[in-house]
Write a protein that holds these residues in place. Sequence first.
Motif, PDB file in Angstrom:
ATOM      1  N   VAL A 196     -13.253  -8.985   7.559  1.00  0.00           N
ATOM      2  CA  VAL A 196     -13.712 -10.295   7.095  1.00  0.00           C
ATOM      3  C   VAL A 196     -12.644 -10.965   6.231  1.00  0.00           C
ATOM      4  CG1 VAL A 196     -15.475 -11.503   5.754  1.00  0.00           C
ATOM      5  CG2 VAL A 196     -16.127  -9.585   7.209  1.00  0.00           C
ATOM      6  N   GLU A 197     -12.062 -10.207   5.311  1.00  0.00           N
ATOM      7  CA  GLU A 197     -11.034 -10.772   4.432  1.00  0.00           C
ATOM      8  C   GLU A 197      -9.795 -11.194   5.224  1.00  0.00           C
ATOM      9  OE1 GLU A 197     -10.229  -7.859   1.490  1.00  0.00           O
ATOM     10  OE2 GLU A 197     -12.207  -8.015   0.518  1.00  0.00           O
ATOM     11  N   GLU A 198      -9.385 -10.373   6.184  1.00  0.00           N
ATOM     12  CA  GLU A 198      -8.209 -10.703   6.979  1.00  0.00           C
ATOM     13  C   GLU A 198      -8.444 -11.948   7.816  1.00  0.00           C
ATOM     14  OE1 GLU A 198      -5.229  -8.618  10.290  1.00  0.00           O
ATOM     15  OE2 GLU A 198      -6.995  -7.556   9.534  1.00  0.00           O
ATOM     16  N   ALA A 199      -9.621 -12.058   8.439  1.00  0.00           N
ATOM     17  CA  ALA A 199      -9.930 -13.241   9.247  1.00  0.00           C
ATOM     18  C   ALA A 199      -9.979 -14.492   8.377  1.00  0.00           C
ATOM     19  CB  ALA A 199     -11.254 -13.040   9.975  1.00  0.00           C
ATOM     20  N   MET A 200     -10.535 -14.357   7.179  1.00  0.00           N
ATOM     21  CA  MET A 200     -10.608 -15.502   6.268  1.00  0.00           C
ATOM     22  C   MET A 200      -9.208 -15.954   5.854  1.00  0.00           C
ATOM     23  SD  MET A 200     -13.153 -17.228   5.005  1.00  0.00           S
ATOM     24  CE  MET A 200     -13.470 -18.471   3.752  1.00  0.00           C
ATOM     25  N   LEU A 204      -7.429 -19.737   6.637  1.00  0.00           N
ATOM     26  CA  LEU A 204      -6.885 -20.591   5.580  1.00  0.00           C
ATOM     27  C   LEU A 204      -5.390 -20.832   5.775  1.00  0.00           C
ATOM     28  CD1 LEU A 204      -8.759 -19.142   2.481  1.00  0.00           C
ATOM     29  CD2 LEU A 204      -9.324 -21.168   3.817  1.00  0.00           C
ATOM     30  N   ALA A 205      -4.667 -19.803   6.238  1.00  0.00           N
ATOM     31  CA  ALA A 205      -3.232 -19.966   6.489  1.00  0.00           C
ATOM     32  C   ALA A 205      -2.980 -20.953   7.626  1.00  0.00           C
ATOM     33  CB  ALA A 205      -2.599 -18.611   6.810  1.00  0.00           C
ATOM     34  N   LEU A 206      -3.799 -20.915   8.661  1.00  0.00           N
ATOM     35  CA  LEU A 206      -3.656 -21.869   9.765  1.00  0.00           C
ATOM     36  C   LEU A 206      -4.007 -23.284   9.327  1.00  0.00           C
ATOM     37  CD1 LEU A 206      -5.060 -19.905  12.842  1.00  0.00           C
ATOM     38  CD2 LEU A 206      -2.792 -20.912  12.631  1.00  0.00           C
ATOM     39  N   PRO A 234      -0.880 -15.217   6.852  1.00  0.00           N
ATOM     40  CA  PRO A 234      -0.959 -14.912   5.415  1.00  0.00           C
ATOM     41  C   PRO A 234       0.173 -14.006   4.967  1.00  0.00           C
ATOM     42  CG  PRO A 234      -2.604 -13.667   6.629  1.00  0.00           C
ATOM     43  CD  PRO A 234      -1.975 -14.613   7.615  1.00  0.00           C
ATOM     44  N   SER A 235       0.363 -13.953   3.665  1.00  0.00           N
ATOM     45  CA  SER A 235       1.417 -13.115   3.107  1.00  0.00           C
ATOM     46  C   SER A 235       1.104 -11.656   3.360  1.00  0.00           C
ATOM     47  CB  SER A 235       1.541 -13.364   1.598  1.00  0.00           C
ATOM     48  OG  SER A 235       2.477 -12.484   1.027  1.00  0.00           O
ATOM     49  N   ARG A 236       2.156 -10.875   3.596  1.00  0.00           N
ATOM     50  CA  ARG A 236       1.990  -9.443   3.875  1.00  0.00           C
ATOM     51  C   ARG A 236       2.411  -8.585   2.685  1.00  0.00           C
ATOM     52  NH1 ARG A 236       1.099  -8.384   9.224  1.00  0.00           N
ATOM     53  NH2 ARG A 236       1.312 -10.158  10.620  1.00  0.00           N
ATOM     54  N   GLN A 237       2.340  -9.137   1.484  1.00  0.00           N
ATOM     55  CA  GLN A 237       2.763  -8.388   0.317  1.00  0.00           C
ATOM     56  C   GLN A 237       1.804  -7.253  -0.029  1.00  0.00           C
ATOM     57  OE1 GLN A 237       3.238 -11.215  -2.828  1.00  0.00           O
ATOM     58  NE2 GLN A 237       5.009 -12.219  -1.889  1.00  0.00           N
ATOM     59  N   HIS A 238       0.562  -7.322   0.478  1.00  0.00           N
ATOM     60  CA  HIS A 238      -0.405  -6.283   0.148  1.00  0.00           C
ATOM     61  C   HIS A 238      -0.162  -5.000   0.924  1.00  0.00           C
ATOM     62  CE1 HIS A 238      -2.010  -8.473   3.632  1.00  0.00           C
ATOM     63  NE2 HIS A 238      -2.512  -7.310   3.999  1.00  0.00           N
ATOM     64  N   HIS A 239       0.730  -5.048   1.908  1.00  0.00           N
ATOM     65  CA  HIS A 239       1.015  -3.841   2.668  1.00  0.00           C
ATOM     66  C   HIS A 239       1.823  -2.878   1.809  1.00  0.00           C
ATOM     67  CE1 HIS A 239      -0.501  -4.913   6.632  1.00  0.00           C
ATOM     68  NE2 HIS A 239      -0.100  -6.139   6.368  1.00  0.00           N
ATOM     69  N   GLN A 240       1.611  -1.618   2.003  1.00  0.00           N
ATOM     70  CA  GLN A 240       2.365  -0.609   1.280  1.00  0.00           C
ATOM     71  C   GLN A 240       3.804  -0.577   1.788  1.00  0.00           C
ATOM     72  OE1 GLN A 240       0.724   3.296   1.580  1.00  0.00           O
ATOM     73  NE2 GLN A 240       2.200   4.221   0.198  1.00  0.00           N
ATOM     74  N   ARG A 241       4.758  -0.569   0.841  1.00  0.00           N
ATOM     75  CA  ARG A 241       6.165  -0.630   1.195  1.00  0.00           C
ATOM     76  C   ARG A 241       6.820   0.718   0.966  1.00  0.00           C
ATOM     77  NH1 ARG A 241       7.301  -5.214   4.153  1.00  0.00           N
ATOM     78  NH2 ARG A 241       6.008  -6.869   3.373  1.00  0.00           N
ATOM     79  N   LYS A 242       7.896   0.919   1.664  1.00  0.00           N
ATOM     80  CA  LYS A 242       8.723   2.088   1.435  1.00  0.00           C
ATOM     81  C   LYS A 242      10.178   1.674   1.590  1.00  0.00           C
ATOM     82  CE  LYS A 242       9.536   3.958   5.985  1.00  0.00           C
ATOM     83  NZ  LYS A 242       9.615   5.140   6.804  1.00  0.00           N
ATOM     84  N   ASN A 243      11.084   2.583   1.413  1.00  0.00           N
ATOM     85  CA  ASN A 243      12.500   2.288   1.551  1.00  0.00           C
ATOM     86  C   ASN A 243      12.795   1.843   2.976  1.00  0.00           C
ATOM     87  OD1 ASN A 243      15.224   2.117   1.347  1.00  0.00           O
ATOM     88  ND2 ASN A 243      15.590   4.291   1.027  1.00  0.00           N
ATOM     89  N   LEU A 353       7.269 -12.041  14.127  1.00  0.00           N
ATOM     90  CA  LEU A 353       7.535 -10.782  14.822  1.00  0.00           C
ATOM     91  C   LEU A 353       8.398  -9.857  13.960  1.00  0.00           C
ATOM     92  CD1 LEU A 353       7.088  -9.207  17.415  1.00  0.00           C
ATOM     93  CD2 LEU A 353       9.099 -10.328  18.388  1.00  0.00           C
ATOM     94  N   GLU A 354       9.373 -10.422  13.277  1.00  0.00           N
ATOM     95  CA  GLU A 354      10.199  -9.621  12.378  1.00  0.00           C
ATOM     96  C   GLU A 354       9.359  -8.996  11.270  1.00  0.00           C
ATOM     97  OE1 GLU A 354      13.322 -11.983  10.815  1.00  0.00           O
ATOM     98  OE2 GLU A 354      14.015 -12.658  12.786  1.00  0.00           O
ATOM     99  N   GLU A 355       8.531  -9.822  10.620  1.00  0.00           N
ATOM    100  CA  GLU A 355       7.699  -9.309   9.536  1.00  0.00           C
ATOM    101  C   GLU A 355       6.712  -8.259  10.029  1.00  0.00           C
ATOM    102  OE1 GLU A 355       5.796 -12.252   7.231  1.00  0.00           O
ATOM    103  OE2 GLU A 355       7.641 -13.272   6.643  1.00  0.00           O
ATOM    104  N   SER A 356       6.193  -8.457  11.235  1.00  0.00           N
ATOM    105  CA  SER A 356       5.256  -7.484  11.794  1.00  0.00           C
ATOM    106  C   SER A 356       5.933  -6.130  12.006  1.00  0.00           C
ATOM    107  CB  SER A 356       4.686  -8.012  13.110  1.00  0.00           C
ATOM    108  OG  SER A 356       3.835  -7.065  13.714  1.00  0.00           O
TER     109      SER A 356
END
Length: 415
Positions: A196-200, A204-206, A234-243, A353-356
């Motif tokens: 639900v949160e992702e669809a919302m 809003l981003a569109l 939407p921004s993908r900053q909530h994804h867990q990052r690694k090196n 595509l790059e960000e994905s």
Amino acid sequence: MASLQATSCLLFSSSSCSSQRKVITGAISVPKLPKIGLFTPKIIPNGGLITNPIPIEKNVVPTTTIHQQQDHNEECNMTTQRLYAILEAVCDRVEMHDNIGEQRNNWNTLLLNSINMITLTAATMAGVAATGDSHLGLKLSSTLLFSAATGMMVIVNKIQPSQLAEEQRNAVRLFKQLQREIETVITVRVPCEEDVEEAMEKVLALDKAYPLPLLGSKMIEKFPKTFETATWWPSRQHHQRKNRDGLLESTNQSNGWSEEMEMEMREIVKVLKTKDREDYGRLGNLVLKTNKFLAISGPLLTGIAAVGSFSGFPLLAAAAGALATVVNSFEHGGQVGMVLEMYRYCGGFFKLLEESIESTLDESEVEKRENGEMFEMKVALKLGRSLSELRDLARKSSYSCLEGTQNEEFASKLF
């Protein structure tokens, strides 16, 4: 003697009858009744029987468990209803952008033809007025027509109807894509709160990327200083990052991933950045400068024609009006604004595509990633390549880096 014989005959007849009775009795089979296993007899020493009932086990569910299950079902039902509400909003936006896109496409055609007819009529009047000195009405009429054409050109060049129509077409396509994603989630599994949160966030981003207002701060800037790609996710900053340079420690496949596949995806990202996005950025800047030049030239030429017609220079007015018609036809008939929006969309497509790919590779836990083989197939389809062609592209990019040469092949075969 006679009595003995009578007695023996009586005994013989009675024994034969009893034997016949035994034979008949043995021939009759009495059906056995089923044993009822509710009670089992128990022999006690004094010869009596005690019957002990066998306990029948029952699945008794605790009341708390029933309540928890009911709460969980209600929560899932509410989540599904919320996702359906978002789906209805998405379908409404598809219809809305489709209708407005068709309307703005009609604007481009009608305004283009109207301005050209006004400008050509004014230029003809100015040319006829140049044949004599007594055509004051023609001069005045051509001046008014050139002035009207100048005002209309300023407005049309400001809003860029062809670019607006292309924006709505892209919005319809992206909202339909989001609609299919939501329908797939509802069909395949029970939706969760994250769905639900992702669809919302995507809706809003569109809405922010493709606004409906024509003027104001929400409108997309038609003439920015530099070319910028469209961003509708939407921004993908909530994804867990690694090196970013970290790879899998083992070459064994885990969830469809391997070290070779990670290297392949990183090479694809490198090609997208250095070839596709760079090329579309260069073309986008070129089209943006061309559009700015045409947007300024059209009203400027019609303004010069209006001044020339009013000041008594009808030949100058006729020539300027003819050039203004050519410029306007090239700008809006050739839909330069639509081409600019197409480059904005393509640049955004490559950036997404790059960000994905990067966000997937940055996930440290491989089990939480999308399946590697499925992800590779999606990337190949988005770029218009087969799996073998995608791997060949990554191999060529890697070899070009090792040899110090430049890879001339683009990642995408679609755009």
